[in-house]
Design an enzyme around this catalytic site. Structure first.
Site, short mmCIF file in Angstrom:
data_model
loop_
_atom_site.label_atom_id
_atom_site.label_comp_id
_atom_site.label_asym_id
_atom_site.label_seq_id
_atom_site.Cartn_x
_atom_site.Cartn_y
_atom_site.Cartn_z
N ASP A 116 17.80 -8.21 7.62
CA ASP A 116 18.57 -8.85 6.53
C ASP A 116 17.47 -9.32 5.34
O ASP A 116 17.77 -9.26 4.37
CB ASP A 116 19.21 -10.25 6.62
CG ASP A 116 20.36 -10.14 7.46
OD1 ASP A 116 21.08 -8.61 7.22
OD2 ASP A 116 20.78 -10.91 8.28
N HIS A 144 14.72 -14.20 14.67
CA HIS A 144 15.78 -13.74 15.46
C HIS A 144 15.83 -14.28 16.60
O HIS A 144 14.70 -14.45 17.46
CB HIS A 144 15.67 -12.31 15.40
CG HIS A 144 16.86 -11.43 15.60
ND1 HIS A 144 17.36 -11.16 17.05
CD2 HIS A 144 17.75 -10.87 14.68
CE1 HIS A 144 18.71 -10.74 16.81
NE2 HIS A 144 18.80 -10.58 15.54
#
Ligand code: ACO
Length: 440
Positions: free
Chosen positions: A374, A316
């Site tokens: 996710d 991320h």
């Protein structure tokens, strides 16, 4: 509705020396309530004649905002000061919507009024339904979302005046209420089933499941565990500070475009695999791996600089620690699979093993690549019966409130100007036009 963001304090300064000329420049430093200080370079070009260069915005605060705060090193995510963990456990999606839009949790009458308002806006203009037949049945539902949400501007003319606070509020309510309906319609169209009109006796997430999975020929029984999981997934995706899609919405809105067009631009940006498309990509990747024995091969590929393959659902831009949303999602994943009696899901087995191996691998440890939100959401959504093509659509349903809240905040900021980045030009300097007979 909450008004403009409070202005950050500006007391300290930083000094910069241009080593080429020996000139010294001083810039104010702004301080927020928490988080890194920010150098105010608004007068940088005027004073130095130079631009700053930061193509991926890794060091650039593009706005002031009081909506969401992330501390990526500590794995913290706050909405209006409340931790995502507490919101996911103690609140519900519409309450979080109110919080994001207004800045405070609603009291009882405020909540009742807000829920009623959103519920009464869930239907779409009947003519919008005829749009769908213009799309191919095998259209990706995100393509349908981009087109249909943008087209709302053609129907709701009484919420296009962005200078009118009432119209801004109406547009916000309409989008929070109608995007789920459009998402469900896109799904129904893709599988050739009749459209289901919203039901006002159901809550937001129950109604979404009903519009998606219900059929007119028999009653739909909402599974409370799945409805709660859906609600939690929506809460976890509701907002995430100045990510690519939110920044797209803000940039589109900065030109004073209508709110429906702005949210449609956010949906387009979300579609990419590096952003909201990652949950779909995780499932594709798990299918591609196919068997636990092949995990080392894929881990090796993800580390190979000559291979474009990346472990989807890992890493991320901001979190250099466990994504706090991933932890909640992992728990929700277990609840859903238990409820549905799914014990031996091969994809889940691969996912669990992949996570275990990656978390122990020096490459992932050193680069601080943890599972992101996710990684688990795809597994839950698959178990709930959503096709992979709908995963990013569900993300868009949830993120609509974040986009709308950030868009409103920007429009209500008194010093708001059109967003207009500059560039480092590396093309050819001015040259005379080359006639055809002189060209190679
Ligand atoms: N697998 C393997 N290596 C990775 C991964 C990954 N998933 N993610 C990053 N890396 C490596 C990069 O190769 C790079 O290595 P290097 O320093 O040797 O060049 C280093 O880690 C840093 O990566 P960047 O691409 O510079 O990080 P950036 O912040 O630009 O990208 C992103 C973040 C896009 C999320 C990236 O980690 C990625 O592509 N992950 C997979 C896609 C994904 O899961 N996206 C969902 C994001 S969350 C969301 O939108 C809700």
């Amino acid at each position: 509705m909450s008004s403009a963001v409070p202005q950050a304090k500006s007391q300290q300064t930083v000094t910069m020396i241009d080593n080429a000329t020996g000139k010294k420049f001083e810039f104010p430093v702004m301080e927020g309530t928490v988080g890194p200080r920010v150098v105010d370079i608004r007068k940088f070009y005027a004073e130095t004649g130079m631009f700053t260069y930061d193509p991926g915005f890794t060091s650039t605060a593009a706005c002031e905002s009081a909506v969401t705060y992330i501390d990526g090193d500590k794995g913290v995510l706050l909405h209006r000061g409340y931790s995502i963990k507490e919101l996911a456990e103690k609140s519900d999606f519409l309450e979080v919507c109110y919080l994001l839009l207004h800045g405070e949790l609603p009291n009882k009458p405020q909540k009742t009024e807000f829920v009623t308002t959103i519920t009464r806006h869930t239907m779409v203009h009947e003519q919008i339904l005829s749009f769908f037949s213009g799309f191919r049945r095998d259209s990706h539902p995100m393509a349908v979302m981009v087109g249909t949400v943008g087209a709302l501007a053609a129907f709701y003319h009484d919420s296009l005046d962005i200078d009118d606070p009432k119209q801004r509020e109406l547009a916000a309510h309409r989008m929070i209420a109608k995007v789920p309906t459009i998402a469900a319609l896109a799904y129904k169209y893709s599988i050739g089933q009749p459209f289901m009109h919203p039901r006002n006796d159901l809550n937001f997430s129950e109604n979404f499941l009903y519009m998606t999975f219900g059929i007119p020929s028999e009653p739909y029984k909402v599974n409370p565990v799945l409805a709660r999981a859906m609600d939690r997934i929506f809460i976890l995706h509701a907002d995430h500070e100045q990510n690519a899609s939110t920044s797209t919405v803000r940039l589109a809105g900065s030109s004073r475009a209508n709110p429906f067009a702005c949210i449609s631009s956010g949906i387009a940006s979300l579609w990419g695999r590096a952003h909201g498309g990652a949950n779909e990509a995780v499932l594709d990747m798990l299918h591609q791996i196919g068997d636990k024995s092949r995990i080392p091969e894929f881990i090796a590929r993800s580390k190979d600089k000559n291979d474009t393959f990346r472990l989807m659902g890992f890493g991320h831009r901001v979190y250099k620690n466990y994504d706090p949303r991933a932890e909640i999602m992992r728990k929700t994943c277990k609840e859903v699979l238990d409820e549905l009696g799914i014990k031996d899901d091969p994809l889940l087995d691969i996912a669990v093993e992949l996570e275990k191996i990656a978390l122990q691998d020096p490459y992932f440890i050193e680069k601080k690549l943890y599972p992101n939100v996710d990684f688990y959401s795809g597994i839950i959504l698959k178990a709930m019966g959503f096709p992979t093509s709908m995963f990013t659509v569900l993300f868009a349903v949830a993120r609509t409130v974040g986009w709308v809240s950030q868009w409103k905040e920007m429009i209500e900021e008194p010093t708001q100007r059109i967003g207009r980045p500059r560039q480092l030009y590396t093309g050819t300097p001015e040259r005379p036009f080359l006639p055809m007979d002189k060209r190679k």
